[in-house]
Write an enzyme that holds these catalytic residues in place. Structure first.
Site, PDB file in Angstrom:
ATOM      1  N   ASP A  21      30.325  18.731-126.182  1.00 55.25           N
ATOM      2  CA  ASP A  21      30.965  18.296-127.411  1.00 55.25           C
ATOM      3  C   ASP A  21      29.922  18.533-128.526  1.00 55.25           C
ATOM      4  O   ASP A  21      28.725  18.659-128.244  1.00 55.25           O
ATOM      5  CB  ASP A  21      31.305  16.803-127.253  1.00 55.25           C
ATOM      6  CG  ASP A  21      31.560  16.124-128.567  1.00 55.25           C
ATOM      7  OD1 ASP A  21      32.372  16.633-129.337  1.00 55.25           O
ATOM      8  OD2 ASP A  21      30.914  15.071-128.826  1.00 55.25           O
ATOM      9  N   ASP A  23      29.868  16.930-132.311  1.00 56.90           N
ATOM     10  CA  ASP A  23      29.517  15.719-133.085  1.00 56.90           C
ATOM     11  C   ASP A  23      29.044  14.584-132.191  1.00 56.90           C
ATOM     12  O   ASP A  23      29.769  14.172-131.276  1.00 56.90           O
ATOM     13  CB  ASP A  23      30.774  15.191-133.794  1.00 56.90           C
ATOM     14  CG  ASP A  23      30.987  15.831-135.134  1.00 56.90           C
ATOM     15  OD1 ASP A  23      30.017  16.308-135.732  1.00 56.90           O
ATOM     16  OD2 ASP A  23      32.146  15.826-135.588  1.00 56.90           O
ATOM     17  N   ARG A 133      45.541  22.127-139.170  1.00 58.17           N
ATOM     18  CA  ARG A 133      44.747  23.161-138.506  1.00 58.17           C
ATOM     19  C   ARG A 133      45.658  23.989-137.614  1.00 58.17           C
ATOM     20  O   ARG A 133      46.840  23.693-137.505  1.00 58.17           O
ATOM     21  CB  ARG A 133      43.629  22.508-137.692  1.00 58.17           C
ATOM     22  CG  ARG A 133      42.692  21.691-138.563  1.00 58.17           C
ATOM     23  CD  ARG A 133      41.535  21.122-137.775  1.00 58.17           C
ATOM     24  NE  ARG A 133      40.755  20.222-138.593  1.00 58.17           N
ATOM     25  CZ  ARG A 133      39.968  19.271-138.111  1.00 58.17           C
ATOM     26  NH1 ARG A 133      39.849  19.107-136.809  1.00 58.17           N
ATOM     27  NH2 ARG A 133      39.287  18.493-138.924  1.00 58.17           N
ATOM     28  N   ASP A 191      42.848  12.759-134.623  1.00 54.64           N
ATOM     29  CA  ASP A 191      43.464  14.060-134.372  1.00 54.64           C
ATOM     30  C   ASP A 191      44.802  13.849-133.662  1.00 54.64           C
ATOM     31  O   ASP A 191      44.900  13.008-132.756  1.00 54.64           O
ATOM     32  CB  ASP A 191      42.565  14.922-133.467  1.00 54.64           C
ATOM     33  CG  ASP A 191      41.282  15.354-134.157  1.00 54.64           C
ATOM     34  OD1 ASP A 191      41.283  15.492-135.393  1.00 54.64           O
ATOM     35  OD2 ASP A 191      40.279  15.557-133.455  1.00 54.64           O
ATOM     36  N   ASP A 219      30.248  12.127-126.288  1.00 49.92           N
ATOM     37  CA  ASP A 219      29.972  10.729-126.670  1.00 49.92           C
ATOM     38  C   ASP A 219      31.237   9.882-126.827  1.00 49.92           C
ATOM     39  O   ASP A 219      31.147   8.670-126.948  1.00 49.92           O
ATOM     40  CB  ASP A 219      29.153  10.675-127.974  1.00 49.92           C
ATOM     41  CG  ASP A 219      29.950  11.164-129.168  1.00 49.92           C
ATOM     42  OD1 ASP A 219      30.753  12.118-129.007  1.00 49.92           O
ATOM     43  OD2 ASP A 219      29.793  10.601-130.262  1.00 49.92           O
ATOM     44  N   PHE A 231      36.311  14.435-119.722  1.00 47.37           N
ATOM     45  CA  PHE A 231      35.283  13.668-119.012  1.00 47.37           C
ATOM     46  C   PHE A 231      35.803  13.272-117.618  1.00 47.37           C
ATOM     47  O   PHE A 231      35.076  13.325-116.634  1.00 47.37           O
ATOM     48  CB  PHE A 231      34.937  12.427-119.847  1.00 47.37           C
ATOM     49  CG  PHE A 231      34.066  11.418-119.156  1.00 47.37           C
ATOM     50  CD1 PHE A 231      32.710  11.650-118.997  1.00 47.37           C
ATOM     51  CD2 PHE A 231      34.598  10.222-118.684  1.00 47.37           C
ATOM     52  CE1 PHE A 231      31.901  10.709-118.363  1.00 47.37           C
ATOM     53  CE2 PHE A 231      33.798   9.288-118.053  1.00 47.37           C
ATOM     54  CZ  PHE A 231      32.451   9.532-117.895  1.00 47.37           C
ATOM     55  N   THR A 236      35.607  18.998-113.947  1.00 49.58           N
ATOM     56  CA  THR A 236      34.286  18.817-114.581  1.00 49.58           C
ATOM     57  C   THR A 236      33.516  17.672-113.937  1.00 49.58           C
ATOM     58  O   THR A 236      34.106  16.799-113.293  1.00 49.58           O
ATOM     59  CB  THR A 236      34.406  18.472-116.082  1.00 49.58           C
ATOM     60  OG1 THR A 236      35.014  17.173-116.190  1.00 49.58           O
ATOM     61  CG2 THR A 236      35.214  19.489-116.847  1.00 49.58           C
TER      62      THR A 236
HETATM   63  O1  M1P Z   1      33.821  15.151-133.433  1.00 50.13           O
HETATM   64  C1  M1P Z   1      34.942  15.898-133.570  1.00 50.13           C
HETATM   65  C2  M1P Z   1      35.745  15.436-134.782  1.00 50.13           C
HETATM   66  O2  M1P Z   1      35.039  15.779-135.958  1.00 50.13           O
HETATM   67  C3  M1P Z   1      35.640  15.417-137.159  1.00 50.13           C
HETATM   68  O3  M1P Z   1      35.798  14.030-137.188  1.00 50.13           O
HETATM   69  P1  M1P Z   1      35.454  13.091-138.457  1.00 50.13           P
HETATM   70  O4  M1P Z   1      35.637  13.914-139.670  1.00 50.13           O
HETATM   71  O5  M1P Z   1      36.431  11.953-138.306  1.00 50.13           O
HETATM   72  O6  M1P Z   1      34.044  12.625-138.287  1.00 50.13           O
HETATM   73  C4  M1P Z   1      37.008  16.056-137.269  1.00 50.13           C
HETATM   74  O7  M1P Z   1      36.842  17.443-137.443  1.00 50.13           O
HETATM   75  C5  M1P Z   1      37.832  15.782-136.025  1.00 50.13           C
HETATM   76  O8  M1P Z   1      39.011  16.576-136.053  1.00 50.13           O
HETATM   77  C6  M1P Z   1      37.073  16.121-134.774  1.00 50.13           C
HETATM   78  O9  M1P Z   1      37.796  15.748-133.628  1.00 50.13           O
END
Ligand code: M1P
Length: 257
Positions: A21, A23, A133, A191, A219, A231, A236
């Site tokens: 992942d 973020d 999107r 999402d 995370d 997960f 996986t």
């Molecule tokens: O971590 C993935 C997410 O990143 C963004 O989330 P946010 O803007 O709420 O921090 C978005 O692009 C979201 O679509 C995506 O799942």
């Protein structure tokens, strides 16, 4: 051979894919990857295949991974959960939520969401509350054009007031029957996508690629988070991480380097 070296030798003979992942796993939320993590991934590439799977669209993932060269750096780059898939730098797949659920249902969802968000009182509200999107719809109560400080402020406010969880419950109640799923992926938004279009979607592009093991690191692996399904998926081996530093630590332990 002691057990440590035995495990190491067994691991190194296997063909392993580490799927990450973005973020909160490779980067801080919506931030650019740090140099030490970039270097770490380069080293990792000598031990395993490296792939990315993010909920964000490709433009945002590229921003965080220092440009579109991300597509050349990693064999598999899956944006929007793999609804847009790149292999060796080439786009190999693109899904369309509009075609799948139809314009009428799409508008019902967007209208409901805008109405719901219009009734929320927040510390601040900015613009772009719905982002359309290719394969999913992103719903954002504070508005995606908020600043980093406003983003952090919303994230704190949401922790206290559980706004997104409540919004999610209302969406499930009203649109669950359409086979739509709603997940919390990042700091400020939700999402929405059809059943099965979560991150497990991307596994179809790697499950028959000859890997002995596919390790996933994320995370948001609790129920309602956008890493939950992949997960738990039987294809996986899932790892929950709490930060990019933790990701590095867990990968090093796994591959003994
Ligand atoms: O971590 C993935 C997410 O990143 C963004 O989330 P946010 O803007 O709420 O921090 C978005 O692009 C979201 O679509 C995506 O799942």
């Amino acid at each position: 051979m002691n057990s440590f070296r035995l495990i190491k030798s067994k691991m190194s003979s296997k063909k392993i894919l580490c799927l990450f992942d973005v973020d909160g796993t490779l980067t801080k939320p919506r931030q650019v990857i740090e140099a030490d993590m970039e270097q770490f991934l380069e080293t990792l590439k000598t031990h395993a295949s490296v792939g990315l799977v993010g909920g964000s669209d490709l433009v945002k993932i590229a921003e965080q991974m220092k440009g579109m060269s991300v597509l050349d750096k990693y064999e598999n780059v899956f944006s929007e959960n793999g609804l847009v898939a790149h292999k060796y730098g080439e786009e190999v797949h693109r899904q369309s939520i509009a075609n799948h659920i139809g314009e009428a249902n799409l508008q019902k969802l967007i209208n409901f969401s805008l109405r719901y968000m219009s009734e929320l009182e927040l510390p601040v509200k900015r613009g772009t509350f719905v982002e359309f999107r290719s394969g999913l719809i992103n719903l954002c109560p504070v508005g995606r054009s908020c600043s980093q400080a406003e983003r952090d402020q919303f994230a704190e406010y949401d922790k206290e007031h559980q706004l997104r969880s409540k919004f999610r419950a209302a969406l499930i109640e009203n649109f669950g029957h359409l086979g739509l799923r709603f997940v919390i992926g990042g700091q400020i938004s939700l999402d929405a996508f059809p059943e099965g279009w979560d991150k497990t979607y991307c596994l179809r592009f790697v499950e028959n690629a000859g890997f002995d093991e596919i390790h996933f690191f994320g995370d948001k692996t609790s129920e309602g988070g956008n890493d939950y399904e992949i997960f738990l998926d039987s294809r996986t081996i899932g790892h929950t991480v709490v930060s990019p530093e933790d990701t590095r630590k867990q990968v090093k332990e796994l591959l003994n380097f």
